[in-house]
Design a protein around this motif. Sequence first.
Motif, PDB file in Angstrom:
ATOM      1  N   GLU A  64       0.441  11.754   1.068  1.00 29.26           N
ATOM      2  CA  GLU A  64      -0.978  11.901   0.619  1.00 29.26           C
ATOM      3  C   GLU A  64      -1.497  10.236   0.313  1.00 29.26           C
ATOM      4  OE1 GLU A  64      -0.713  16.585  -0.520  1.00 29.26           O
ATOM      5  OE2 GLU A  64      -0.672  14.981  -2.061  1.00 29.26           O
ATOM      6  N   GLY A  65      -2.532  10.126   0.762  1.00 32.66           N
ATOM      7  CA  GLY A  65      -3.076   8.854   0.320  1.00 32.66           C
ATOM      8  C   GLY A  65      -3.929   9.131  -1.119  1.00 32.66           C
ATOM      9  N   LEU A  92      -1.010   8.477   9.992  1.00 35.71           N
ATOM     10  CA  LEU A  92      -2.149   7.871  10.538  1.00 35.71           C
ATOM     11  C   LEU A  92      -2.320   6.377  10.139  1.00 35.71           C
ATOM     12  CD1 LEU A  92      -4.433  10.955   9.461  1.00 35.71           C
ATOM     13  CD2 LEU A  92      -3.668  10.305  12.205  1.00 35.71           C
ATOM     14  N   ASP A  93      -1.660   6.034   9.264  1.00 35.36           N
ATOM     15  CA  ASP A  93      -1.811   4.625   8.742  1.00 35.36           C
ATOM     16  C   ASP A  93      -0.540   3.898   8.463  1.00 35.36           C
ATOM     17  OD1 ASP A  93      -1.289   5.056   5.704  1.00 35.36           O
ATOM     18  OD2 ASP A  93      -3.356   6.026   6.139  1.00 35.36           O
ATOM     19  N   PRO A  94      -0.507   2.448   8.194  1.00 37.24           N
ATOM     20  CA  PRO A  94       0.864   1.848   8.021  1.00 37.24           C
ATOM     21  C   PRO A  94       1.330   2.249   6.487  1.00 37.24           C
ATOM     22  CG  PRO A  94      -0.762   0.462   8.726  1.00 37.24           C
ATOM     23  CD  PRO A  94      -1.599   1.657   8.493  1.00 37.24           C
ATOM     24  N   ALA A  95       0.502   2.766   5.430  1.00 34.32           N
ATOM     25  CA  ALA A  95       0.982   2.902   4.130  1.00 34.32           C
ATOM     26  C   ALA A  95       1.932   4.203   4.390  1.00 34.32           C
ATOM     27  CB  ALA A  95       0.075   2.983   3.284  1.00 34.32           C
ATOM     28  N   ALA A  96       1.163   5.166   4.809  1.00 42.90           N
ATOM     29  CA  ALA A  96       2.056   6.604   5.000  1.00 42.90           C
ATOM     30  C   ALA A  96       3.110   6.492   5.925  1.00 42.90           C
ATOM     31  CB  ALA A  96       0.983   7.456   5.646  1.00 42.90           C
ATOM     32  N   GLU A 104       1.053  -1.383  -0.100  1.00 46.23           N
ATOM     33  CA  GLU A 104       0.126  -0.190   0.084  1.00 46.23           C
ATOM     34  C   GLU A 104       0.760   1.291  -0.023  1.00 46.23           C
ATOM     35  OE1 GLU A 104      -2.278  -3.617   1.585  1.00 46.23           O
ATOM     36  OE2 GLU A 104      -0.166  -2.619   2.172  1.00 46.23           O
ATOM     37  N   ALA A 105       2.057   1.261   0.769  1.00 40.07           N
ATOM     38  CA  ALA A 105       3.059   2.402   0.453  1.00 40.07           C
ATOM     39  C   ALA A 105       3.136   2.910  -0.879  1.00 40.07           C
ATOM     40  CB  ALA A 105       4.382   1.992   1.100  1.00 40.07           C
ATOM     41  N   ASP A 106       2.994   2.022  -1.864  1.00 42.33           N
ATOM     42  CA  ASP A 106       3.213   2.379  -3.281  1.00 42.33           C
ATOM     43  C   ASP A 106       2.166   3.386  -3.828  1.00 42.33           C
ATOM     44  OD1 ASP A 106       5.648   0.940  -3.525  1.00 42.33           O
ATOM     45  OD2 ASP A 106       4.767  -0.683  -4.469  1.00 42.33           O
ATOM     46  N   GLY A 107       1.055   3.401  -3.024  1.00 42.98           N
ATOM     47  CA  GLY A 107      -0.021   4.280  -3.715  1.00 42.98           C
ATOM     48  C   GLY A 107      -0.124   5.485  -2.581  1.00 42.98           C
TER      49      GLY A 107
END
Length: 411
Positions: free
Chosen positions: A214-215, A249-253, A151-154
């Motif tokens: 930014e998500g 706020l989340d693992p991806a960020a 998800e980090a790639d997004g």
Amino acid sequence: MALEMRVLKRDEWDAWFDQLELAFGGVSEVAQVRELYRSLTEPERSLGVWDGEDCVGSASAFTFRVSVPGGALVPAAGVTMVGVSPTHRRRGVLSSMMRRLLDDVRAAGEPLAVLTASDPAIYGRFGFGTATYAMALEIDTTRVRLSVPPEADGVRVRRVDVDKSLADCERVYAELVTRRPGMPARQPGWERYPLSDPPEDRGGASPLRCVVAEGPDGEVAGYARYRVKPEWDHSGSQGKVEVVDLDALDPAATAALWRYLFGIDLTWTVRAARRPVDDPVLHLVSDVRRSKPSLRDSLHVRLVDVAAALAGRTYGAAVDVVLEVEDAFCPWNGGRWRLVADGAGSAACTRTEEPADLALSVRDLGSAYLGGITLTSLAAAGRVRELRPGTLARASRAFAGDVAPWLSHGF
């Protein structure tokens, strides 16, 4: 001449702060930092001790709200700027100021007093217990790799102006406060504290920089503030990244921000001085040893009102326990307290004459209060005594939190 302790007047602030600097070694703060502290000082909550025209002692408190297990924000006095002139040591100046400060905290209805200690050995005798630790990291990015979730790639990481991004960063911070005990909610004016960046204090590093994560929806889900310190030797660049803040706020960020910091050109080391002891980065790096984690004490907690403080947080399991609390400095806390909690958010703490299940000092109760230090570990050190078999383990499980408490910035 007798010493006089009195509430600080605004026109006395410079002399008062001068003595504080003297007590901390005599090195003057740079103008930018001095003015920041002037703006944040609450004179009505500040004390000066005077020997004639000379200020020889200082102490103050900030009006804070600190997050506790369950997400509530409990009023707390942030004890700060405590110092005594070298000419007036061992004359009861510190004890007198702490007596007055804690009496005032009680009168204000604040259940907690908190501080960061320049010398931790000093404050235990006033009932403060170490409740949080901070982790420092020095990561060798030439040998340590990151494993990030897909998800980090997004996530888009974007450089932004430090000042112009403040509102977005503060929104992220405010949401995180209720997720992790020990974090102070930002009071007006404190949003500027993390941005203090005098050139004199950079140690050769760059001005403060900021990136936001930014998500997919374009909303800011995290940020990192950092400096880059260029260094060179005969073999080439040896630059370092100095992380000041990283909140997400989340693992991806979270992962995307760390990946960005690891990838800055001409740098081979990432340093972070104040991280939670359970920071997710420990599970992202390929080699924890070469990340060189180290710990030091951070937030010290003092229960000023045992009943209100214990009822103000939630507990991870149902508990019904009688605590025998020893508190010589604030004797109104001493005696037996029955704590009853359902493990779902409801808790009550009242005076009782029932036999005690556990005995401990208010200092050790402060250490356990935010859920990061267990009652069982304190008992193993002889700091908590189990008076009724089986009660220690149950109470310890109830007090323990899901995440490590953390002081996100100093004061």
